[in-house]
Structure formats: structure tokens, C-alpha cells
Write a protein that holds these residues in place. Structure first.
Motif, PDB file in Angstrom:
ATOM      1  N   ASN A   1       2.810  -4.692  -2.811  1.00 25.76           N
ATOM      2  CA  ASN A   1       3.880  -4.065  -3.585  1.00 25.76           C
ATOM      3  C   ASN A   1       3.377  -2.937  -4.487  1.00 25.76           C
TER       4      ASN A   1
ATOM      5  N   HIS B   1       2.300   3.781   0.879  1.00 23.01           N
ATOM      6  CA  HIS B   1       2.039   3.272  -0.467  1.00 23.01           C
ATOM      7  C   HIS B   1       1.461   4.346  -1.403  1.00 23.01           C
TER       8      HIS B   1
ATOM      9  N   ASN C   1       1.582   7.081  -3.843  1.00 16.82           N
ATOM     10  CA  ASN C   1       2.599   7.547  -4.764  1.00 16.82           C
ATOM     11  C   ASN C   1       2.368   9.011  -5.153  1.00 16.82           C
TER      12      ASN C   1
ATOM     13  N   VAL D   1      -3.874  -2.194   0.090  1.00 20.44           N
ATOM     14  CA  VAL D   1      -2.473  -2.436   0.426  1.00 20.44           C
ATOM     15  C   VAL D   1      -2.269  -3.861   0.942  1.00 20.44           C
TER      16      VAL D   1
ATOM     17  N   LYS E   1       1.755   0.767  -5.737  1.00 21.99           N
ATOM     18  CA  LYS E   1       1.788   2.196  -5.493  1.00 21.99           C
ATOM     19  C   LYS E   1       0.412   2.749  -5.860  1.00 21.99           C
TER      20      LYS E   1
END
Length: 354
Positions: A69, A90, A92, A64, A71
Motif C-alpha cells: 500500500n 507505486h 509517486n 512493493v 507510495k
């Protein structure tokens, strides 16, 4: 060793031999990843054990920090992951394999097919000896695949490279550097469950209901699986020493799901089946002491000072670190010496706080 254990051992060795050469080149395709907008990453650790999933959290933090940005999809095993990773915004999707695939064969197949449904920028197999992890990295669609194999020069560069939470981070940094990223020599992140403020406050209230005073609290966990579990003839003298040497502290025992105690429930105790409640409770204590186990890693991920007791497993691979944490090898350390080490750790915390 039971027949089931022998069969599992043979199965693991067979699968490791079969998958040993999968992805040995580290990258499935060429290209310059520094020019790629990395937005989707798959991290594979299909192992159901609590500790092994908690040991992924340093790598998650590293990924991360590198790709803020992105996922992240996780390919895991068992039911603990949603609780473990709920604080990681983060994340998903969590793709979970059932613990007993032959009893849930359709769910097992669907789990494998789910990782084929997307095109990932990066796929990371966390642990090199995981046959399922290596297969999943090979199976997934991605331009860049990191298979987790040891990198010889990294072991010479980092004295803690053997640690199972750290070497995936060192490997990840190495792969990125090879692909054009600048060298990263920051300390490896600690395990982190990312507890919320509400979770910590609620646990503080629970602790207060148990101790009913303003003294600080030492937390012990007297259980572990198999040979890692210290018996009553170790824990009872150790607990007596703690009471004698730390009269100004409460001592509270966190109980395992089995609801057993190696000190015969002499200390006030806390019981829960919710791993986040347990971690938040430990986070409100001054120091945790327990044998190498999932609970030890949970304590470490709570960011409490964690003292791990080792007599069987390799402490270089599993020692708790960060926040003043450390390991004690009880094969070479007496109970009195162990308590002295704990005294020193608490003294250092006091000095730091002042």
C-alpha cells in the motif's frame, strides 16, 4: 585517464571519505516498524547511468511486495528515470537532480529541498558508496533510515551478495528482520522494466519488418563505453561463429545511440533512442549478447535471456541473472567456447519450453 576523469575520481574519493560515517547505525530512530502503517518511502540512487537505475528495479519490487500500500518517491539523477520506472504504479514522485549541477544550480538546489518537503516512513540509500545517496538519506525526514552499508554475516550467507542489484535487497530484508519482520529467503527479483503488452506487440511487428521470416532471432550489441568495448577483431569472428553455428536463427544487431557497429553493419540492425522501444525489441528475441553496459542491463530488464561479456569489470557485481541469463569472462573463455555456452543456454530454453 583524462584530466576530467582524474578530477571526478578525486572528488568521489573525497566525498566518500567525508560521508563514510553518515548513518552507520542504519536506523535514525528507534521504534517498531511492524506497528507502523508504511505508506511513504524514499529510495535514493542519484546516479544518471542507465544501468545503475535499472539495477534498482529488484529493490523496488521487493519494497512493493513488502509494503503493497506504499507510495515511493525516487531521488535520482538525469532524465532516464521517467521512462525506466513508468511501469511501476507505486512510484509517486521522481525527484531528479540535473546531470550538470553547476549549470543548473537552482534546479539542483530545488531537487535537494524536495526531499525535505515530506515526512517519510522509510528512507533507503541503495548503494553504500554513493556520497550523495548517503547525504540524501541523512537529509530526509524519516523514522527509519537504511544507509546501505554491508552486513558482514550476509556476505557469508549469500554467495551472490556482491551483486549490486542483490545486496540492497538482502540488506533491506536484514534491516526489516532486525525490526521484527519474519525472515525472507525468497529469490531476489530479476531486473524488470515492466513492459506493457502494447509495447511488446509493437516491437514484435518491428522485428518482423526487419527479418521478414518466422525464424527465431539472436540479438547482439557490439558497443560499450571505454575499455568494456570489444573491438572489431573480437566481434567479427564471434559474429561469424554465430552465423555458422546458428543457421536456423536470424541475427540482428541493436545499434547504440552513436550508430556504430563493430561488425561494420553486416547484420540487419535496429536503431532507436527510446529505451523502452529497445527493451521491447530485445524482449521479442531469443537471446541477447553484449558487453557489460547499460544496454546489457536493459536486455536483462526486458526479461530476455541475456549473455553478458566481461573483460574489465567485476562480473560478480554486474552479471545478468534470471531467465537463463549468465556472464562470460572473455579473458578465460575463447570465442568458440563462448558460442558453445550460448548453444547450451538455447538448448536449455528449448527443453524448458517443451
Amino acid at each position: 585517464m583524462s584530466i576530467k576523469s582524474k578530477v571526478n575520481s578525486i572528488r568521489r574519493r573525497l566525498m566518500q571519505n567525508i560521508t563514510r560515517n553518515i548513518g552507520s547505525a542504519h536506523f535514525s530512530k528507534g521504534g517498531d516498524i511492524t506497528k507502523v502503517n508504511v505508506t511513504r518511502i524514499l529510495i535514493s540512487r542519484p546516479n544518471p547511468r542507465l544501468g545503475n537505475q535499472l539495477l534498482m528495479t529488484p529493490l523496488l519490487q521487493e519494497v512493493v511486495a513488502t509494503f503493497p500500500n506504499c507510495k515511493i518517491d525516487l531521488f535520482v539523477n538525469g532524465n532516464a528515470a521517467p521512462s525506466i520506472f513508468q511501469g511501476y504504479e507505486h512510484i509517486n514522485k521522481i525527484i531528479r537532480l540535473p546531470r550538470k549541477p553547476f549549470k543548473e544550480l537552482i534546479k539542483y538546489v530545488k531537487g535537494w529541498m524536495a526531499i525535505k518537503a515530506y515526512n517519510y516512513d522509510i528512507v533507503i540509500n541503495v548503494v553504500k558508496n554513493s556520497s550523495s545517496g548517503r547525504l540524501s538519506a541523512q537529509f530526509a525526514n524519516a523514522d527509519f533510515k537504511f544507509f546501505g552499508d554491508d552486513v558482514d554475516n550476509l556476505a557469508a550467507k549469500h554467495t551472490d551478495y556482491d551483486h549490486i542489484a542483490k545486496y540492497p535487497v538482502y540488506n533491506f530484508r536484514h534491516y526489516l528482520q532486525v525490526l521484527g519482520f519474519p525472515e525472507n529467503n525468497k529469490p531476489v527479483p530479476s531486473l524488470n522494466l515492466k513492459l506493457s503488452t502494447d509495447e511488446l506487440v509493437n516491437a514484435k511487428n518491428t522485428l518482423q519488418e526487419i527479418v521478414k521470416n518466422d525464424k527465431k532471432t539472436l540479438c547482439i550489441f557490439t558497443f560499450a563505453t571505454g575499455d568494456k568495448c570489444y573491438k572489431n577483431n573480437w566481434w567479427q569472428p564471434f559474429y561469424n561463429q554465430l552465423k555458422e553455428r546458428f543457421p536456423e536463427y536470424n541475427i540482428v544487431e541493436v545499434l547504440p545511440v552513436e550508430n556504430v557497429s563493430q561488425i561494420n553493419f553486416e547484420a540487419p540492425s535496429f536503431y532507436s533512442k527510446d529505451i523502452r522501444e529497445i527493451a521491447a525489441f530485445i524482449a521479442n528475441t531469443e537471446l541477447f549478447v553484449g558487453a557489460d553496459s547499460g544496454m546489457m542491463h536493459l536486455a536483462s530488464a526486458s526479461l530476455s535471456t541475456t549473455v553478458g561479456l566481461f573483460c574489465v569489470t567485476n562480473e560478480k557485481m554486474y552479471t545478468p541473472y534470471g531467465n537463463g541469463s549468465f556472464a562470460i569472462n572473455t579473458n578465460t573463455t575463447t570465442i568458440e567456447e563462448a558460442v558453445t555456452l550460448i548453444e547450451d543456454a538455447i538448448s536449455k530454453k528449448k527443453k524448458t519450453a517443451n
